[in-house]
Write an enzyme that holds these catalytic residues in place. Structure first.
Site, short mmCIF file in Angstrom:
data_model
loop_
_atom_site.label_atom_id
_atom_site.label_comp_id
_atom_site.label_asym_id
_atom_site.label_seq_id
_atom_site.Cartn_x
_atom_site.Cartn_y
_atom_site.Cartn_z
N GLY A 114 -6.39 1.79 17.31
CA GLY A 114 -7.72 2.13 17.86
C GLY A 114 -8.58 0.91 18.18
CD GLN A 134 -3.09 -0.88 2.19
OE1 GLN A 134 -3.06 0.04 2.99
NE2 GLN A 134 -4.07 -1.74 2.15
CG ASP A 173 -14.24 1.18 12.87
OD1 ASP A 173 -13.51 1.91 13.56
OD2 ASP A 173 -13.79 0.43 11.98
NE ARG A 201 -2.42 2.73 4.33
CZ ARG A 201 -3.02 2.31 5.44
NH1 ARG A 201 -2.70 2.80 6.60
NH2 ARG A 201 -3.97 1.40 5.38
CA CA Z 1 -11.20 1.87 13.34
#
Ligand code: CA
Length: 591
Positions: free
Chosen positions: A198, A87, A323, A137
């Site tokens: 998270g 990515q 989310d 990334r």
């Molecule tokens: Ca999340």
């Protein structure tokens, strides 16, 4: 002699070091080069092809007339058994490409031939906790260093010629669920990074380090109530920089494990001198456990790059129950209206709304849906706050093990996820990689346990249409109008780039790198790379020719979290290739 400390002097003499400096400094990436990246065409030294993140190139050697002849010049394999989820966006400096691959690897490659110059493999512990595949990334370049973040939440700085480690620094405890997948960025001589985690109840934070030695300069937690600090020589010199009031938007104790991870990193706007970051979901997902807006989760934050102070915030999904991480890139752009220049910034949120903000103060200018179906909100009010449909919030489990399930759209993987959009200075349009999907979602009881998944929710993602999920959209940020769309069977998961040659590039999980006419949306070129394209394409000029590069390698969050959608794409093959294209020389000479 700003960067002289970055290299090993050949002779331990200040005089000799000074004598060698001019030759060595020719490469050294400077703050000015980073600021100029938005306009330079012969190198790419920032993620976003400019700190503003527009992913726009002024090159037009390659254009809608000749793109049919674009062909590969070389391809290179990342090798090993670790072929998945590529990515990154490549950076290019002085004919060398610097790019990351899955499992926290970095490659330096001759940009003319594809020959590998060096490879760095981070030695990762067995207990890393990446939520959404072992991806990375990209790197930052500064001085003579190539710097990136690892899945065990470290920053590593490598010598650009040898790939040898110059310094390594732990940013957070990977055993508590922290990791780093975003490319860091360098602003005004400071190396800035966010963190991921998270889904494990970490406390999100944005931090600045000295790129020369990895010394911590400031830290800014992104959950309201936690204090920020500025450091000098390892000591906090300005302590207790408030990030809002403890307990105000987080009643009870849940702010201590509140998530809001700025996992996608950030951008920078030189005109306002603001870092622009997004933050992820509040933890846990079960919103009934944490009444209130839960600042600064699912928000965009503007920070002073000198000390990490929050200058303004804009929360896209207050009290997020789906989310809908607010991490997506906030791209700076200017436009004319009523004879005035509007300093705007735009973002296409996971929650399905496209927002245009005043980037000088974070005020809402306008917002509109950019996908066909949004169920959780009826719209946005005059300040850009969502008008909730409370019947579409998954229910509290109460005394049961599972609360009532709802079908909500978009799905939590987002109307748009991490994959960056592009903005054309010619058409004034944003090119947005979006997805049409929804989810069954319900809440469950959950208690925080260090290093364990902290969701308190279950879910199944479902496609909304039989024949497509992905939609590449051209969107006018002044009107909200969709100018064109191109559908794709699989969900789009790769970055977008646009050029003065009236071209828009993006990749598909089916393995194609595609180009479209930026004005009309007509597909004008495609090439099969052998595996899904999740990377962000780049273009640059070398030896008078225009090159295009992109990573190929299926993986990422969709096959891991995608439910019914994952079943649709289960036969796609993983990979790990770096492809580079240009026009044949004789054809360019004739034009
Ligand atoms: Ca999340």
């Amino acid at each position: 002699m700003k960067h002289s400390g970055l290299r090993k002097p050949l002779v331990l003499s200040a005089l000799c070091a000074a004598m060698f400096f001019p030759a060595l400094s020719a490469w050294a990436v400077t703050d000015q080069e980073i600021l100029d990246d938005v306009n330079s065409t012969n190198q790419i030294v920032t993620n976003g092809m400019g700190l503003q993140g527009q992913r726009y190139s002024t090159l037009d050697i390659l254009n809608t007339d000749n793109i049919k002849d674009l062909r590969p010049v070389w391809a290179m394999s990342f090798g090993g058994e670790k072929q998945r989820g590529q990515q990154a966006q490549p950076l290019i400096k002085d004919g060398v490409m610097y790019v990351t691959a899955s499992y926290s690897r970095v490659f330096a490659v001759d940009a003319r031939t594809g020959k590998e110059l060096w490879q760095y493999d981070a030695r990762l512990p067995d207990d890393i906790r990446p939520c959404c595949d072992v991806i990375n990334r990209g790197v930052a370049l500064y001085g003579d260093l190539v710097i990136f973040g690892t899945l065990d939440a470290k920053l590593v700085a490598l010598n650009k010629d040898t790939g040898k480690v110059v310094w390594r620094k732990s940013v957070a405890d990977h055993k508590a669920g922290y990791s780093i997948t975003a490319a860091p960025l360098v602003v005004n001589g400071k190396l800035i990074t966010g963190v991921s985690g998270g889904e494990f109840g970490v406390v999100g934070k944005i931090e600045a380090y000295d790129p020369k030695n990895g010394e911590l300069l400031w830290t800014r937690p992104t959950v309201e109530g936690h204090m920020g600090y500025v450091y000098k020589d390892g000591k906090a010199v300005e302590s207790g920089i408030s990030g809002g009031e403890a307990g105000k938007t987080w009643p009870g104790d849940l702010w201590k494990t509140g998530g809001a991870a700025p996992w996608l990193g950030g951008l920078y706007d030189p005109e306002t001198n603001l870092l622009l970051f997004g933050t992820g979901n509040p933890a846990p997902w079960n919103s009934h456990l944490r009444p209130g807006d839960n600042l600064y989760s699912s928000s965009r934050l503007a920070l002073n790059p000198d000390d990490g102070t929050i200058k303004w915030h804009f929360q896209t999904t207050p009290h997020d129950g789906w989310d809908f991480d607010g991490v997506n890139e906030l791209v700076s752009f200017n436009y004319q209206e009523g004879g005035k220049t509007i300093k705007a910034a735009a973002t296409a949120d996971r929650n399905g709304f496209f927002y245009v903000l005043d980037r000088t103060n974070g005020k809402f200018i306008r917002g509109f849906p950019f996908v066909d179906k949004i169920t959780w909100a009826k719209g946005l009010d005059k300040n850009g706050r969502p008008i909730y449909d409370e019947t579409n919030r998954p229910g509290s489990p109460g005394s049961e093990t599972k609360g009532s399930s709802v079908f909500a759209a978009p799905a939590f993987l987002g109307a748009k996820n991490w994959m960056p959009m592009a903005y054309s200075q010619d058409t004034g349009l944003f090119y947005v990689p979006s997805n049409e999907w929804g989810m069954d979602i319900w809440n469950e009881e959950i208690a925080y346990k260090k290093g364990a998944a902290y969701l308190g929710a279950g879910f199944t993602i479902r496609p909304l249409n039989e024949d497509y999920i992905g939609v590449l959209r051209a969107i006018d940020p002044k009107t909200g109008k969709e100018v064109w769309r191109q559908k794709n069977f699989a969900p789009l998961w790769g970055g977008v780039m646009t050029t003065k040659g009236n071209l828009v590039f993006t990749g598909t999980p089916e393995g194609f790198l595609k180009a479209f006419n930026a004005k009309t949306g007509e597909q004008v070129w495609e090439f099969q790379t052998g595996s899904g394209v999740l990377g962000s394409p780049v273009t640059w000029e070398m030896d008078g020719e225009q090159y295009v590069s992109v990573l190929s390698g299926w993986g990422g969050a969709v096959p891991l979290w995608g439910g019914e959608v994952a079943k649709r794409v289960k036969d796609f093959n993983q990979g790990g290739m770096l492809w580079t294209f240009k026009l044949p020389k004789d054809l360019v000479a004739k034009r």
